[in-house]
Design an enzyme around this catalytic site. Structure first.
Site, PDB file in Angstrom:
ATOM      1  N   ASP A 109       5.470  13.181  13.594  1.00  0.00           N
ATOM      2  CA  ASP A 109       5.649  13.109  12.133  1.00  0.00           C
ATOM      3  C   ASP A 109       4.321  13.434  11.435  1.00  0.00           C
ATOM      4  OD1 ASP A 109       7.037  12.815   9.772  1.00  0.00           O
ATOM      5  OD2 ASP A 109       6.862  10.628   9.704  1.00  0.00           O
TER       6      ASP A 109
ATOM      7  N   LEU B 259       0.822  -1.210   0.000  1.00  0.00           N
ATOM      8  CA  LEU B 259       0.000   0.000   0.000  1.00  0.00           C
ATOM      9  C   LEU B 259       0.855   1.258   0.000  1.00  0.00           C
ATOM     10  CD1 LEU B 259      -2.664  -1.061   2.664  1.00  0.00           C
ATOM     11  CD2 LEU B 259      -2.945  -1.053   0.185  1.00  0.00           C
ATOM     12  N   GLY B 260       2.040   1.171   0.592  1.00  0.00           N
ATOM     13  CA  GLY B 260       2.921   2.333   0.650  1.00  0.00           C
ATOM     14  C   GLY B 260       4.260   1.958   1.247  1.00  0.00           C
ATOM     15  N   GLN B 261       5.273   2.778   0.950  1.00  0.00           N
ATOM     16  CA  GLN B 261       6.621   2.537   1.456  1.00  0.00           C
ATOM     17  C   GLN B 261       7.200   3.850   1.940  1.00  0.00           C
ATOM     18  OE1 GLN B 261       8.061   0.401  -2.208  1.00  0.00           O
ATOM     19  NE2 GLN B 261       8.867  -1.046  -0.740  1.00  0.00           N
ATOM     20  N   GLY B 262       7.978   3.773   3.026  1.00  0.00           N
ATOM     21  CA  GLY B 262       8.630   4.953   3.567  1.00  0.00           C
ATOM     22  C   GLY B 262      10.003   4.597   4.103  1.00  0.00           C
TER      23      GLY B 262
ATOM     24  N   LYS C  31       2.059  -3.142   8.866  1.00  0.00           N
ATOM     25  CA  LYS C  31       3.288  -2.374   8.713  1.00  0.00           C
ATOM     26  C   LYS C  31       4.483  -3.240   9.084  1.00  0.00           C
ATOM     27  CE  LYS C  31       5.693   1.879   9.969  1.00  0.00           C
ATOM     28  NZ  LYS C  31       5.666   3.139  10.726  1.00  0.00           N
TER      29      LYS C  31
END
Length: 759
Positions: free
Chosen positions: A550, A431-434, A453
């Site tokens: 954050d 779904l997403g990467q950080g 996560k």
């Protein structure tokens, strides 16, 4: 005896597999030497041929056009396509259909196809004669025993009411059995009344001969057969006109070696050739019938465990092994059996290999079981080690306390549960990467969709704090905070499980051109107000205050109704109730980072306020928090935004999609709140509770226009009266992503060394 039988079956199985792998199909010659044996997809065996010298006589000549890939054609008055030639004396062709069609009672198209080929006979066992129509009678005119002969039938119907699909009894369709010995025929379809009374549903009459299994009558054929030219039919063929008894005495007798002559069925003149038993090939060639190697056949004719197969010319023998007797044949034979009084050595020769095979098999199975068991035990130990290192025992202890006090608790997931939920962390589920990890979509067994996560790093010295955070976060129950459902501690780095939010991040909705056009001012104000309320809740309404650390659009998720959900607490900190600020390593995202926190390393809840101010500026302008395409002094959106307000050019930088005459006053008020949040000094900023109240008030004013805007503006100006300061952040991104220069307005050109946060 039981063990011996098992061994024999095992050896038989292996031998059959090996023989099947090694055996190759034998290709026998079917045409004369140097002659083509195929035309298109059809095999052409002798006595047939496509070139001079390759066929027996003109009766067996076929035209073949290799360049077109078309099947061969039989030259018989008219050219007929051949689809198959059988060595059993059958020839499959496509025979034309007889048509007689009328238009308004006037004869239109009419044909009477014919087959003038005395060498071949119409097969009476494979074909039938059919006539189709509602005003039709048809004939098949032929020769039988050298005399003219006719068969025919009548098909009548006044409408389609009595016509039945699959029925061919004279209503729309009639059929006649083919007599034996018909040759040289002509098809003729005729009409009684020129189809004048049935032309709307049957303008034509049809007649044809075809394989009986190829045709099943249907009422739509009364029209659609006009579009069909041919139907498959079968001809019987044989050599000459004489039976075997006479033909064998003639010099032109064609049956080759290892073959025999046989007479065809009644009605078919001439004779046929067949390879003798034990031989295969083309019996019409001089040496066409070749020996079959029965020993390579499948299934095997001999029991390979007790006998040896020996091929002979046209036959085979099975030779029993020592200690056995019999003919060795499996089919129609006695096989091989142990001789009475066979010596002990023969049994030992069987038992020893059997014992060795069983022993090796046992060692293999046992070794595999031990290896798998050790590997499974090692994996269990490793999971237990990770579980303890990641604070699993501490979490269980705290969960048991919470359970006894009826508080909502986190679930501890197993590593297998999350692997199954993410299809072993399939890349298509990302779904997403950080910088801190990757988020996957997961589907739990109860069909619940979650976000999982998977962090990249974990500070083992902070495990107790991590467990406390898990406990606190799972107890957060706010509609604008993403709910943490639990965690998995059986991996090297703990996995966190959150509720799944459907509509992506606020960042994508602001900066994607298509999505941003759907993000109206009302939606933006709603998102800002709900986010502020969630942060205010975290700061002042939880059992232990939480500083997010954050806050940015990428960490604000939206559901289908554009409700905000604050997410990603990977860098969050729980603040003891007796502390106002914390001294920590600086963490956050460039562009959203509180300059006072960056400079002093002292974290307060006002750091989240500053970051939220940048989010508000993004919602108002549609611009990114940090952009190197802007002039150096305007790279930071915070500085750019504050400068625009100070220089009274706010309206020049607003997102054009959100501004209209009805909301400009509210937008100005929101901009003042954003500027207040972006104060350089933390003491000059409002609390998140104050921000949430102001934004909610502006939302109410938007919903209820009768609220006095001037009174609200007056109150807001009073609250926003605190002095504001600006700051500069200068980033050198040539070799790294670290901040290299930070300054307050009073120290604009002072160089500060980067902070080492230990990462």
């Amino acid at each position: 005896m039981g063990l011996r039988k098992m061994f024999l079956e095992l050896v038989t199985c292996v031998a059959v597999i090996l023989s099947g792998m090694g055996a190759a199909a034998v290709a026998f010659q079917i045409a004369k030497p140097n002659c083509e044996d195929r035309c298109g997809d059809v095999e052409i065996p002798y006595p047939f041929g496509t070139t001079k010298g390759c066929y027996l006589n003109e009766d067996f000549f076929m035209r073949c056009n290799d360049s077109s890939g078309h099947p061969p054609e039989l030259i018989a008055g008219i050219n007929l396509t051949v689809t198959k030639i059988s060595m059993d004396g059958e020839l499959d062709i496509l025979m034309y259909i007889a048509h007689q069609c009328y238009e308004n009672g006037v004869l239109g198209y009419n044909n009477n196809p014919w087959l003038n080929y005395p060498a071949f006979t119409v097969s009476n066992t494979k074909n039938k004669f059919f006539a189709i129509g509602c005003d039709t009678y048809a004939y098949l005119n032929a020769f039988r025993n050298n005399e003219r002969f006719s068969i025919g039938c009548m098909s009548i119907c006044r409408s389609l009411q009595n016509v039945e699909n699959g029925s061919c009894t004279g209503i729309g369709c009639c059929q006649v059995e083919i007599p034996k010995g018909l040759k040289n025929f002509t098809l003729d379809a005729r009409s009684y009344r020129n189809h004048t009374n049935v032309s709307t549903f049957n303008p034509c009459g049809f007649a044809f001969v075809t394989r009986q299994e190829e045709f099943d009558f249907a009422s739509d054929y009364l029209i659609s057969l006009r579009e069909k030219e041919t139907y498959p039919m079968v001809l019987d063929w044989a050599i000459g006109d004489e039976k075997c008894e006479t033909a064998q005495t003639k010099p032109d007798y064609v049956c080759g070696g290892n073959s025999s002559c046989e007479n065809p069925p009644d009605g078919v003149a001439g004779y046929r050739c067949r390879c003798e038993e034990g031989y295969d090939g083309n019996p019409y060639l001089p040496h066409g019938c070749q020996d079959i190697n029965e020993c390579e056949a499948d299934p095997k004719p001999c029991n390979i465990t007790t006998s040896k197969c020996n091929n002979t010319d046209g036959n085979f023998t099975c030779i029993c092994l020592d200690g056995y007797e019999g003919d060795g044949k499996i089919i129609n034979g006695t096989g091989c059996r142990l001789k009475a009084g066979a010596n002990l050595q023969s049994r030992i020769n069987i038992i020893i290999p059997l014992a060795i095979s069983i022993g090796l098999l046992g060692l293999f199975v046992g070794g595999s079981s031990i290896y798998c068991g050790l590997k499974r035990r090692k994996l269990i130990k490793l999971k237990e080690k990770f579980f303890e290192e990641n604070g699993g025992l501490l979490l269980q202890q705290k969960l048991s306390i919470n359970y006894s006090t009826s508080m909502e608790t986190a679930k501890i997931f197993s590593v297998e549960e999350l692997e199954n939920a993410t299809n072993n962390y399939d890349e298509r589920r990302i779904l997403g990467q950080g910088s801190y990890g990757t988020v996957y979509r997961g589907d739990l067994p109860d069909n619940k969709v979650v976000a999982i996560k998977k962090s990249k790093i974990c500070d083992k010295s902070q495990i107790e704090q991590f467990i406390n955070e898990v406990i606190v976060l799972t107890q957060i129950n706010h509609r604008n905070v993403v709910k943490m459902l639990g965690c998995c501690l059986e991996t090297e780095v703990p996995l966190l499980v959150y509720e799944f939010i459907t509509n992506g991040t606020l960042s994508s909705h602001i900066h994607d051109k298509t999505l941003s056009s759907l993000l109206s001012w009302e939606k933006r104000l709603k998102i800002a107000s709900e986010t502020a309320g969630a942060l205010a809740y975290l700061h002042s309404s939880t059992s232990v205050p939480i500083i997010h650390r954050d806050v940015k659009p990428a960490n604000i998720l939206l559901d289908d109704s554009y409700s905000a959900k604050v997410a990603d607490f990977g860098t969050s900190i729980l603040v003891p109730l007796d502390q106002i600020e914390l001294s920590t390593l600086v963490k956050g995202t460039l562009g959203y980072l509180d300059p006072e926190y960056f400079y002093s390393s002292q974290l307060t809840e006002k750091s989240d306020v500053y970051s939220f101010g940048v989010v508000m500026a993004e919602l108002l302008t549609g611009k990114k928090a940090l952009c190197f395409d802007r002039p150096e002094n305007d790279r930071s959106l915070a500085m750019f935004f504050n400068s625009a307000i100070k220089e009274d050019r706010l309206h020049q930088i607003l997102d054009n999609q959100i501004v209209n005459d009805g909301n400009i006053n509210v937008i100005d008020e929101v901009a003042k709140i954003a500027k207040w949040c972006l104060s350089v000094k933390g003491d000059d900023r409002p609390t998140m509770k104050e921000v949430a109240m102001e934004l909610e008030g502006l939302r109410i004013m938007g919903k209820h226009p009768w609220v006095k805007a001037d009174l609200f503006t007056e109150e807001t100006e009073y609250l926003l009266g605190a002095p504001t300061h600006s700051f500069n952040i200068d980033i050198n991104n040539a070799s790294s992503s670290m901040i290299t220069t930070v300054g307050l307005e009073s120290m604009k050109n002072q160089v500060v060394k980067p902070l080492n946060d230990g990462r």
